[in-house]
Design a protein around this motif. Structure first.
Motif, PDB file in Angstrom:
ATOM      1  N   VAL A 297     -23.219   6.115  14.106  1.00  0.00           N
ATOM      2  CA  VAL A 297     -21.685   6.587  14.490  1.00  0.00           C
ATOM      3  C   VAL A 297     -20.751   5.917  14.439  1.00  0.00           C
ATOM      4  O   VAL A 297     -20.981   4.862  15.150  1.00  0.00           O
ATOM      5  N   PRO A 298     -19.803   5.760  13.599  1.00  0.00           N
ATOM      6  CA  PRO A 298     -18.694   4.691  13.679  1.00  0.00           C
ATOM      7  C   PRO A 298     -17.895   4.868  14.913  1.00  0.00           C
ATOM      8  O   PRO A 298     -17.576   5.949  15.407  1.00  0.00           O
ATOM      9  N   ASP A 299     -17.320   3.815  15.279  1.00  0.00           N
ATOM     10  CA  ASP A 299     -16.531   3.494  16.596  1.00  0.00           C
ATOM     11  C   ASP A 299     -15.025   3.659  16.136  1.00  0.00           C
ATOM     12  O   ASP A 299     -14.139   3.999  16.910  1.00  0.00           O
ATOM     13  N   VAL A 300     -14.734   3.157  14.822  1.00  0.00           N
ATOM     14  CA  VAL A 300     -13.424   2.993  14.395  1.00  0.00           C
ATOM     15  C   VAL A 300     -13.614   3.434  12.913  1.00  0.00           C
ATOM     16  O   VAL A 300     -14.631   3.300  12.245  1.00  0.00           O
ATOM     17  N   VAL A 301     -12.549   4.165  12.213  1.00  0.00           N
ATOM     18  CA  VAL A 301     -12.415   4.513  10.941  1.00  0.00           C
ATOM     19  C   VAL A 301     -11.108   3.986  10.397  1.00  0.00           C
ATOM     20  O   VAL A 301     -10.065   3.774  11.037  1.00  0.00           O
ATOM     21  N   VAL A 302     -11.572   3.187   9.135  1.00  0.00           N
ATOM     22  CA  VAL A 302     -10.377   2.746   8.334  1.00  0.00           C
ATOM     23  C   VAL A 302     -10.152   3.484   7.150  1.00  0.00           C
ATOM     24  O   VAL A 302     -10.901   3.821   6.330  1.00  0.00           O
ATOM     25  N   LYS A 303      -8.711   3.793   6.917  1.00  0.00           N
ATOM     26  CA  LYS A 303      -8.331   4.726   5.949  1.00  0.00           C
ATOM     27  C   LYS A 303      -7.053   4.199   5.323  1.00  0.00           C
ATOM     28  O   LYS A 303      -6.382   3.543   6.251  1.00  0.00           O
ATOM     29  N   LYS A 304      -6.840   4.344   3.894  1.00  0.00           N
ATOM     30  CA  LYS A 304      -5.480   3.707   3.326  1.00  0.00           C
ATOM     31  C   LYS A 304      -4.551   4.795   3.628  1.00  0.00           C
ATOM     32  O   LYS A 304      -4.456   5.847   2.955  1.00  0.00           O
ATOM     33  N   MET A 305      -3.344   4.536   4.103  1.00  0.00           N
ATOM     34  CA  MET A 305      -2.150   5.324   4.088  1.00  0.00           C
ATOM     35  C   MET A 305      -1.025   4.677   3.460  1.00  0.00           C
ATOM     36  O   MET A 305      -0.520   3.676   3.853  1.00  0.00           O
ATOM     37  N   GLY A 306      -0.950   5.137   2.377  1.00  0.00           N
ATOM     38  CA  GLY A 306      -0.015   4.319   1.267  1.00  0.00           C
ATOM     39  C   GLY A 306      -0.517   3.137   0.796  1.00  0.00           C
ATOM     40  O   GLY A 306      -1.251   3.033   0.208  1.00  0.00           O
ATOM     41  N   ASP A 307       0.397   1.987   0.992  1.00  0.00           N
ATOM     42  CA  ASP A 307       0.002   0.717   0.820  1.00  0.00           C
ATOM     43  C   ASP A 307      -0.692  -0.142   1.885  1.00  0.00           C
ATOM     44  O   ASP A 307      -1.254  -1.452   1.906  1.00  0.00           O
ATOM     45  N   TRP A 309      -3.558  -0.212   5.443  1.00  0.00           N
ATOM     46  CA  TRP A 309      -4.869   0.203   5.894  1.00  0.00           C
ATOM     47  C   TRP A 309      -4.617   0.548   7.336  1.00  0.00           C
ATOM     48  O   TRP A 309      -4.196  -0.204   8.147  1.00  0.00           O
ATOM     49  N   GLN A 310      -5.022   1.504   7.853  1.00  0.00           N
ATOM     50  CA  GLN A 310      -5.002   2.296   9.332  1.00  0.00           C
ATOM     51  C   GLN A 310      -6.038   2.276   9.716  1.00  0.00           C
ATOM     52  O   GLN A 310      -7.064   2.927   9.258  1.00  0.00           O
ATOM     53  N   VAL A 311      -6.159   1.636  11.052  1.00  0.00           N
ATOM     54  CA  VAL A 311      -7.455   1.758  11.682  1.00  0.00           C
ATOM     55  C   VAL A 311      -7.464   2.790  12.802  1.00  0.00           C
ATOM     56  O   VAL A 311      -6.283   2.761  13.690  1.00  0.00           O
ATOM     57  N   MET A 312      -8.159   3.782  13.094  1.00  0.00           N
ATOM     58  CA  MET A 312      -8.074   4.746  14.162  1.00  0.00           C
ATOM     59  C   MET A 312      -9.444   5.010  14.852  1.00  0.00           C
ATOM     60  O   MET A 312     -10.749   4.414  14.170  1.00  0.00           O
ATOM     61  N   LEU A 313      -9.442   5.100  15.944  1.00  0.00           N
ATOM     62  CA  LEU A 313     -10.410   5.239  16.803  1.00  0.00           C
ATOM     63  C   LEU A 313     -11.419   6.656  16.454  1.00  0.00           C
ATOM     64  O   LEU A 313     -10.537   7.539  16.136  1.00  0.00           O
ATOM     65  N   ASN A 314     -12.618   6.783  16.581  1.00  0.00           N
ATOM     66  CA  ASN A 314     -13.499   7.837  16.252  1.00  0.00           C
ATOM     67  C   ASN A 314     -13.542   8.853  17.690  1.00  0.00           C
ATOM     68  O   ASN A 314     -14.132   8.481  18.405  1.00  0.00           O
ATOM     69  N   ALA A 365     -10.547  -4.284  15.894  1.00  0.00           N
ATOM     70  CA  ALA A 365     -10.591  -3.776  14.588  1.00  0.00           C
ATOM     71  C   ALA A 365      -9.468  -3.863  13.944  1.00  0.00           C
ATOM     72  O   ALA A 365      -9.467  -4.108  12.796  1.00  0.00           O
ATOM     73  N   GLN A 366      -8.203  -3.628  14.566  1.00  0.00           N
ATOM     74  CA  GLN A 366      -6.839  -3.995  13.843  1.00  0.00           C
ATOM     75  C   GLN A 366      -6.743  -5.527  13.213  1.00  0.00           C
ATOM     76  O   GLN A 366      -6.278  -5.703  12.204  1.00  0.00           O
ATOM     77  N   ALA A 367      -7.310  -6.349  14.297  1.00  0.00           N
ATOM     78  CA  ALA A 367      -7.040  -7.818  13.475  1.00  0.00           C
ATOM     79  C   ALA A 367      -7.946  -8.271  12.568  1.00  0.00           C
ATOM     80  O   ALA A 367      -7.471  -8.832  11.646  1.00  0.00           O
ATOM     81  N   ILE A 368      -9.179  -7.414  12.654  1.00  0.00           N
ATOM     82  CA  ILE A 368     -10.168  -7.872  11.456  1.00  0.00           C
ATOM     83  C   ILE A 368      -9.606  -7.173  10.256  1.00  0.00           C
ATOM     84  O   ILE A 368      -9.712  -7.834   9.208  1.00  0.00           O
ATOM     85  N   VAL A 369      -9.108  -6.115  10.340  1.00  0.00           N
ATOM     86  CA  VAL A 369      -8.422  -5.576   8.958  1.00  0.00           C
ATOM     87  C   VAL A 369      -7.344  -6.377   8.675  1.00  0.00           C
ATOM     88  O   VAL A 369      -7.183  -6.357   7.228  1.00  0.00           O
TER      89      VAL A 369
END
Length: 497
Positions: A297-307, A309-314, A365-369
């Motif tokens: 089960v992922p701890d964080v989810v990365v999705k593309k919002m426009g241009d 990449w947004q990081v969100m907690l699961n 996670a945000q720093a990695i992205v």
């Protein structure tokens, strides 16, 4: 030597219980975190969990009707939670524990922990199914499947007993793990069991489904399956049987040149026989094994919002905790004897440390992205070199903290599920003086092998030369190491007709 007293000042780091708990929670995986939380909920009565996995489930009464009390209790809980939130907004004091003029203990809003304001994922739409628990159907085992076929095809009690004896000696791969001689010697002499009876029982088992069950070797297993394959030309079937019964080692080594000489056939006939052999399953019993898949089960989810990449907690892995209001009100009214004060403080520590854990995971996670932006846009071939020290310096944390955060924590991306440590890797020098990530080089090797001509596969030296033409200085043994890490066979085993 005279004794004397000396006064000396020094600095040292003391790990408080709160700090120790914070470090421990940070290094736990999602599964270990929930197991630890269940233990703490049992030990500490001041701590309670708001989210219940069975809250959304429909409960049935003994007569099969729906229990309406469940829905009523859920609505009452929602009203109570809303009124509690309104009361919190009217509060003027924000400290965890504060004492007014009368000496009463005030309970602050930080005793409850939810993620209403955090950028999290896992919100459910109206079109999605509810989270009702589903019962998993029991999977039939290989032994049960063979016994079921035996009851239908065999009537004699003696034959059934011997066939069941053979079935009990079959392992999970579908092979007979004991010889007929050993089985015959283990039987009592007064039963007067002949070897021909055991051979007949084995032939009956080998006629059952799945094809190839009851074989004593890989050669016999493949041979049994080839004989039962439908719509195979006689010449092709005979050639495939000759390969598996006499030249299986050469076929496994893909020595097609020697096979053509021994079998006196051309490439077309050998290719057709190869297709027939590949239709067989060398381990027919594994389809009925009881092995279960492990899901991450992922701890964080990365999705593309426009241009961007947004990081969100699961949200599904984030428990909602709060202090038990009943016990807190008793302490507020000074009805208790003060024995629950340590448990109250521990509950608040846990809530604070839990919030800090997920905040740290989100920051990392945000720093990695941000640093691996090209990976999320173009894939693994665009991965850049990254070390723990770089993230630690950016966030102002220790390198050991970053190591704890990235261990057994997973990120869901459009390219798949990856552990956070996947985005860190060593570098390889380039001719231009730059650096290339080892992950990107492995992706390039996989891409080159996937696009190669199967009749003339690329050797490790050739792959090193191709990477050298692209400006990456890499040795042949390094290519071999990366290829083995990707579980790709050597060039001799990748060659086909």
């Amino acid at each position: 030597m005279k004794q004397s007293l000396q006064l000396r000042t020094s600095q040292h780091l003391a790990l408080t219980p709160q700090l120790q708990q914070s470090i421990r929670l940070l290094q736990l995986s999602t599964l270990e975190l929930h197991q630890e939380l269940e233990t703490l909920l049992i030990e500490n009565p001041m701590l309670e969990r708001v989210d219940d996995a069975l809250d959304s489930a429909v409960r049935l009464l003994a007569d099969g009707t729906i229990n309406n009390a469940t829905q009523q209790s859920e609505s009452e809980f929602a009203v109570a939670e809303k009124s509690e939130a309104n009361g919190t907004e009217q509060a003027t004091k924000t400290d965890n524990t504060d004492t007014n003029g009368d000496g009463e203990t005030q309970i602050s809003s930080e005793d409850d922990w939810s993620f209403e304001d955090a950028p999290i994922s896992g919100t459910k739409n109206n079109d999605e199914e509810d989270g009702r628990p589903q019962l998993e159907a029991a999977q039939i085992t290989l032994r049960e499947y063979l016994l079921e076929q035996m009851r239908v095809t065999v009537r004699e009690g003696r034959d059934r007993a011997l066939i069941e004896l053979i079935i009990d000696a079959i392992d999970e791969n579908g092979y007979l793990c004991e010889t007929l001689e050993d089985i015959h010697d283990s039987l009592p002499i007064d039963l007067c069991v002949e070897m021909e009876e055991l051979q007949f029982a084995l032939k009956m088992v080998q006629s059952f489904e799945p094809e190839g069950v009851g074989a004593r070797s890989t050669t016999e297993c493949l041979s049994l399956q080839i004989r039962r394959l439908p719509k195979i030309p006689f010449v092709t079937r005979r050639l495939a049987l000759q390969i598996v019964e006499e030249h299986l080692a050469l076929f496994a080594q893909r020595d097609f040149t020697k096979l053509r000489k021994l079998l006196q056939c051309d490439d077309e006939d050998l290719r057709e026989a190869q297709c027939v052999i590949r239709m067989c399953n060398p381990k027919p019993g594994l389809a009925y094994s009881e092995g279960k898949s492990d899901y991450v089960v992922p701890d964080v989810v990365v999705k593309k919002m426009g241009d961007e990449w947004q990081v969100m907690l699961n949200r599904d892995v984030m428990p909602r905790l709060r202090v038990n209001q009943l016990y807190a009100n008793l302490m507020k009214q000074q009805r208790g004897d003060g024995s629950l004060s340590p448990q109250l403080q521990e509950a608040r520590w846990l809530i604070k440390n839990m919030r800090q854990r997920f905040d740290t995971i989100l920051r990392v996670a945000q720093a990695i992205v941000e640093r691996q932006y090209n990976f999320f846009t173009h894939g693994a071939v665009a991965m850049r070199p990254l070390v723990l020290r770089e993230i630690a310096d950016t966030l102002g944390l220790h390198e050991s903290t970053i190591s704890r955060v990235t261990t057994q924590k997973y990120m869901l991306t459009p390219h798949g599920m990856f552990e956070l440590k996947y985005f860190f890797g060593s570098h390889v020098a380039t001719e231009a003086g730059g650096e290339a990530s080892s992950t990107a080089i492995r992706a390039l090797i996989k891409q080159l092998i996937g696009e190669e001509d199967q009749k003339k596969p690329l050797s490790d030296s050739k792959i090193a030369d191709i990477l050298g033409e692209q400006g990456m200085v890499i040795a042949r043994r390094t290519v071999a190491k990366y290829r083995e890490a990707l579980k790709i066979p050597p060039v001799s085993l990748r060659k086909s007709l």
